[in-house]
Design an enzyme around this catalytic site. Structure first.
Site, PDB file in Angstrom:
ATOM      1  N   GLU A 254       0.884  -1.178   0.000  1.00  0.00           N
ATOM      2  CA  GLU A 254       0.000   0.000   0.000  1.00  0.00           C
ATOM      3  C   GLU A 254       0.909   1.211   0.000  1.00  0.00           C
ATOM      4  OE1 GLU A 254      -3.122  -0.110  -0.334  1.00  0.00           O
ATOM      5  OE2 GLU A 254      -3.774  -2.071   0.371  1.00  0.00           O
ATOM      6  N   CYS A 288      -2.472   9.038   2.550  1.00  0.00           N
ATOM      7  CA  CYS A 288      -2.065   8.548   1.228  1.00  0.00           C
ATOM      8  C   CYS A 288      -3.093   8.817   0.135  1.00  0.00           C
ATOM      9  CB  CYS A 288      -1.795   7.058   1.327  1.00  0.00           C
ATOM     10  SG  CYS A 288      -3.156   6.158   2.080  1.00  0.00           S
TER      11      CYS A 288
HETATM   12  P1  NAD Z   1       8.369   5.051   4.517  1.00  0.00           P
HETATM   13  O1  NAD Z   1       8.298   4.267   3.277  1.00  0.00           O
HETATM   14  O2  NAD Z   1       9.579   5.862   4.757  1.00  0.00           O
HETATM   15  O3  NAD Z   1       8.244   4.083   5.780  1.00  0.00           O
HETATM   16  C1  NAD Z   1       7.128   3.237   5.971  1.00  0.00           C
HETATM   17  C2  NAD Z   1       7.537   2.085   6.842  1.00  0.00           C
HETATM   18  O4  NAD Z   1       8.455   1.271   6.138  1.00  0.00           O
HETATM   19  C3  NAD Z   1       8.262   2.480   8.114  1.00  0.00           C
HETATM   20  O5  NAD Z   1       7.927   1.570   9.138  1.00  0.00           O
HETATM   21  C4  NAD Z   1       9.734   2.335   7.731  1.00  0.00           C
HETATM   22  O6  NAD Z   1      10.566   2.117   8.839  1.00  0.00           O
HETATM   23  C5  NAD Z   1       9.673   1.126   6.831  1.00  0.00           C
HETATM   24  N1  NAD Z   1      10.695   1.054   5.804  1.00  0.00           N
HETATM   25  C6  NAD Z   1      11.254   2.054   5.100  1.00  0.00           C
HETATM   26  N2  NAD Z   1      12.127   1.557   4.197  1.00  0.00           N
HETATM   27  C7  NAD Z   1      12.088   0.216   4.321  1.00  0.00           C
HETATM   28  C8  NAD Z   1      12.737  -0.859   3.651  1.00  0.00           C
HETATM   29  N3  NAD Z   1      13.621  -0.636   2.676  1.00  0.00           N
HETATM   30  N4  NAD Z   1      12.455  -2.122   4.024  1.00  0.00           N
HETATM   31  C9  NAD Z   1      11.556  -2.352   4.993  1.00  0.00           C
HETATM   32  N5  NAD Z   1      10.925  -1.391   5.678  1.00  0.00           N
HETATM   33  C10 NAD Z   1      11.182  -0.115   5.336  1.00  0.00           C
HETATM   34  O7  NAD Z   1       7.041   5.919   4.566  1.00  0.00           O
HETATM   35  P2  NAD Z   1       6.587   6.978   5.665  1.00  0.00           P
HETATM   36  O8  NAD Z   1       7.249   8.265   5.358  1.00  0.00           O
HETATM   37  O9  NAD Z   1       6.724   6.401   7.025  1.00  0.00           O
HETATM   38  O10 NAD Z   1       5.023   7.049   5.345  1.00  0.00           O
HETATM   39  C11 NAD Z   1       4.498   7.863   4.383  1.00  0.00           C
HETATM   40  C12 NAD Z   1       4.251   7.112   3.099  1.00  0.00           C
HETATM   41  O11 NAD Z   1       3.341   6.039   3.310  1.00  0.00           O
HETATM   42  C13 NAD Z   1       3.588   7.975   2.056  1.00  0.00           C
HETATM   43  O12 NAD Z   1       4.179   7.751   0.806  1.00  0.00           O
HETATM   44  C14 NAD Z   1       2.151   7.502   2.051  1.00  0.00           C
HETATM   45  O13 NAD Z   1       1.448   7.730   0.873  1.00  0.00           O
HETATM   46  C15 NAD Z   1       2.318   6.061   2.321  1.00  0.00           C
HETATM   47  N6  NAD Z   1       1.057   5.506   2.826  1.00  0.00           N
HETATM   48  C16 NAD Z   1       0.322   4.674   2.024  1.00  0.00           C
HETATM   49  C17 NAD Z   1      -0.905   4.183   2.461  1.00  0.00           C
HETATM   50  C18 NAD Z   1      -1.735   3.283   1.616  1.00  0.00           C
HETATM   51  O14 NAD Z   1      -2.581   2.580   2.151  1.00  0.00           O
HETATM   52  N7  NAD Z   1      -1.555   3.235   0.305  1.00  0.00           N
HETATM   53  C19 NAD Z   1      -1.373   4.534   3.713  1.00  0.00           C
HETATM   54  C20 NAD Z   1      -0.613   5.402   4.488  1.00  0.00           C
HETATM   55  C21 NAD Z   1       0.615   5.867   4.043  1.00  0.00           C
END
Ligand code: NAD
Length: 485
Positions: A254, A288
């Site tokens: 997601e 998101c």
């Molecule tokens: P992020 O991708 O930086 O981090 C999200 C999560 O993933 C965190 O727990 C982080 O520690 C982990 N993570 C980061 N890189 C990783 C990797 N290489 N391997 C494994 N885990 C990893 O995102 P964020 O800044 O925390 O959140 C915002 C983003 O999330 C926005 O792009 C938003 O659109 C998206 N989002 C999507 C949805 C959806 O349902 N489509 C919902 C909410 C947020």
């Protein structure tokens, strides 16, 4: 000297000592004051959590072998335990990520319970085995088995709600989980662990290790994990998908979005503005699915722009814990830098700001950015193409419905969107042409009964609804009646 908010991680039904001395500072997004410190996980903690989840899954009398009704009862007991922590949960999330507490009460304090109860009810009535009469003579038993140990990685923007999107279907089917919350939202994760402990969910079924991307990557590649459920940015999602591709590990993603809110020429902005705010800016734009590209008809462009500018300019910006706040601070200094750099880029490209564009006066502490509107934006500009993840809307002109649909669909992403019209049928006819996983007519509210997720760079797979179960199951066909048929 700051105080430790808690000492250990919830693994195997108990608080285990962290394997590393590393801590994270929990800081109020509204005041920048230090709330306290909390441990963050290292690879050793993920290893312990996966081992616990593995044992709980492989136990011959364990969770996956409980009756559906017994699992549903336990899930409801978790929902009850969360109910009694609802206000505190909302307060902790609002403190950490700046979500206005009025929003946090509805989402983080209550929605996870709705999702858990929905899946508890669903699994009570869902047969996980059926027998089919085969075309070749024999009968076939088709079984839906739990996929196994799930690594659930969640972002900071709706930490509890997005964890529940994974927990609901995974628990219902009999999976066990390791949840990895973000370092920005560790405090609510601990409260959630207390609720799990109070509930009748057995030890080892839910394990929680908050921490950064390194341990996230460790979890994704861990040999003890059977499936990854990831919510986060598209950039991180691609990395997760690469690992899962190499390992042939099932994964749901997601990811980000840049959705369109299409205002039709018959929209009634006076009555629809509040719902439109929810669909375009809720949670300070850190959501998101938001329709952050507002598409307005050329015939009413100035009127739409004026109405939006007035409404957004009057929003109450302030401390996330103030019940009257409509726009709180961003989750971190880094997040504010990111949003401000997009505002700068929009300015440099020559687009007009009709409201906002700076930091709000009188709020010298906290990571605030004024809710901002850019006018006359071209859909090719980076502020129209990239996910900004802050309270920034771009308003784009369109000529006719075909043009509006073309602009809406001209995006790398495909997650959400909305159409605004006084004629619901007309609104739906436009919504049907939008290439996204979800779209609303005169609202946007992701409901537990409906599949939620995106296409294109917004992700793979769906959460919620009966369809959400699919991502947590393995199918097995047993061909019966052999020998002579
Ligand atoms: P992020 O991708 O930086 O981090 C999200 C999560 O993933 C965190 O727990 C982080 O520690 C982990 N993570 C980061 N890189 C990783 C990797 N290489 N391997 C494994 N885990 C990893 O995102 P964020 O800044 O925390 O959140 C915002 C983003 O999330 C926005 O792009 C938003 O659109 C998206 N989002 C999507 C949805 C959806 O349902 N489509 C919902 C909410 C947020």
């Amino acid at each position: 000297m700051s105080s430790n908010l808690y000492d250990g991680f919830y693994i195997d039904g108990a608080w285990s000592r962290p394997s590393s001395p590393e801590v994270v500072e929990v800081v109020s997004a509204s005041t920048e004051e230090l709330v306290g410190t909390a441990p963050v996980g290292a690879n050793g903690d993920i290893d312990a959590a996966v081992a616990a989840a593995r044992r709980a899954f492989d136990d011959p009398n364990g969770w996956q072998h409980w009756s559906r009704v017994a699992r549903a009862d336990a899930m409801e007991s978790l929902a009850d335990a969360l109910d009694s922590r609802s206000g505190e949960m909302a307060r902790r999330v609002a403190t950490q990520n700046g979500m206005p507490v009025s929003v946090a009460n509805g989402f983080e304090g209550a929605f996870p319970q709705t999702v858990l109860r929905y899946y508890a009810a669903l699994i009570r009535e869902t047969d996980l085995e059926e027998t089919r009469q085969g075309l070749l003579g024999g009968r076939i038993r088709v079984r839906r088995l739990p996929v196994g140990v799930v690594g659930a990685i969640v972002p900071w923007n709706f930490p509890q709600t997005l964890a529940a999107f994974k927990l609901g279907p995974a628990l219902a089917l009999g999976c066990t989980l390791v949840i990895k919350p973000s370092p920005e939202t560790v405090w609510d994760a601990h409260l959630f662990a207390e609720a799990v402990h109070e509930s009748s969910i057995p030890d080892g079924v839910i394990n929680i290790v908050p921490g950064g991307r390194e341990i996230g990557a460790h979890l994704v590649a861990h040999p003890g994990v059977d499936k990854i459920a990831f919510t986060g940015s598209t950039a991180a999602g691609r990395k997760v998908a690469q690992t899962c591709g190499r390992l042939l590990r099932p994964v749901t993603l997601e990811l980000g979005g840049k959705s369109a809110a299409i205002v039709l020429d018959d929209a009634d902005l006076n009555t629809q503005m509040r719902a439109m705010f929810d669909a375009t800016m809720i949670n300070n734009g850190q959501t998101c699915y938001l329709g952050t590209r507002v598409l307005a008809p050329r015939s009413r462009y100035d009127e739409v722009l004026d109405a939006l500018t007035t409404f957004v300019g009057e929003l109450q910006v302030g401390d996330a814990l103030d019940p009257g706040t409509e726009i709180g601070p961003l989750a971190s200094a880094g997040q504010r830098d990111r949003v401000e750099s997009y505002i700068e880029s929009g300015r440099d490209s020559g687009f007009t700001i009709t409201t906002g564009g700076g930091r709000p006066k009188g709020l010298d502490r906290g990571w605030f950015v004024e809710p901002t509107i850019f006018a006359n934006v071209d859909n090719t500009a980076s502020i129209a193409r990239d996910e900004i993840f802050g309270p920034v809307l771009v308003v784009i002109q369109y000529d006719d419905i075909d043009d509006a649909v073309a602009i809406a669909n001209d995006s790398e992403f495909g997650l959400g969107g909305s159409v605004w019209s006084t004629d619901a049928e007309r609104g739906e006819s436009v919504a049907r042409r939008i290439l996204t996983g979800t779209v609303g007519v005169n609202n946007f509210l992701s409901d537990p009964v409906a599949p939620f997720g995106g296409i294109k760079s917004s992700g793979i797979g769906r959460e919620l609804g009966p369809e959400g179960l699919v991502s947590y199951q393995n199918l097995q066909s047993i061909y019966l009646d052999g020998g002579g048929n």
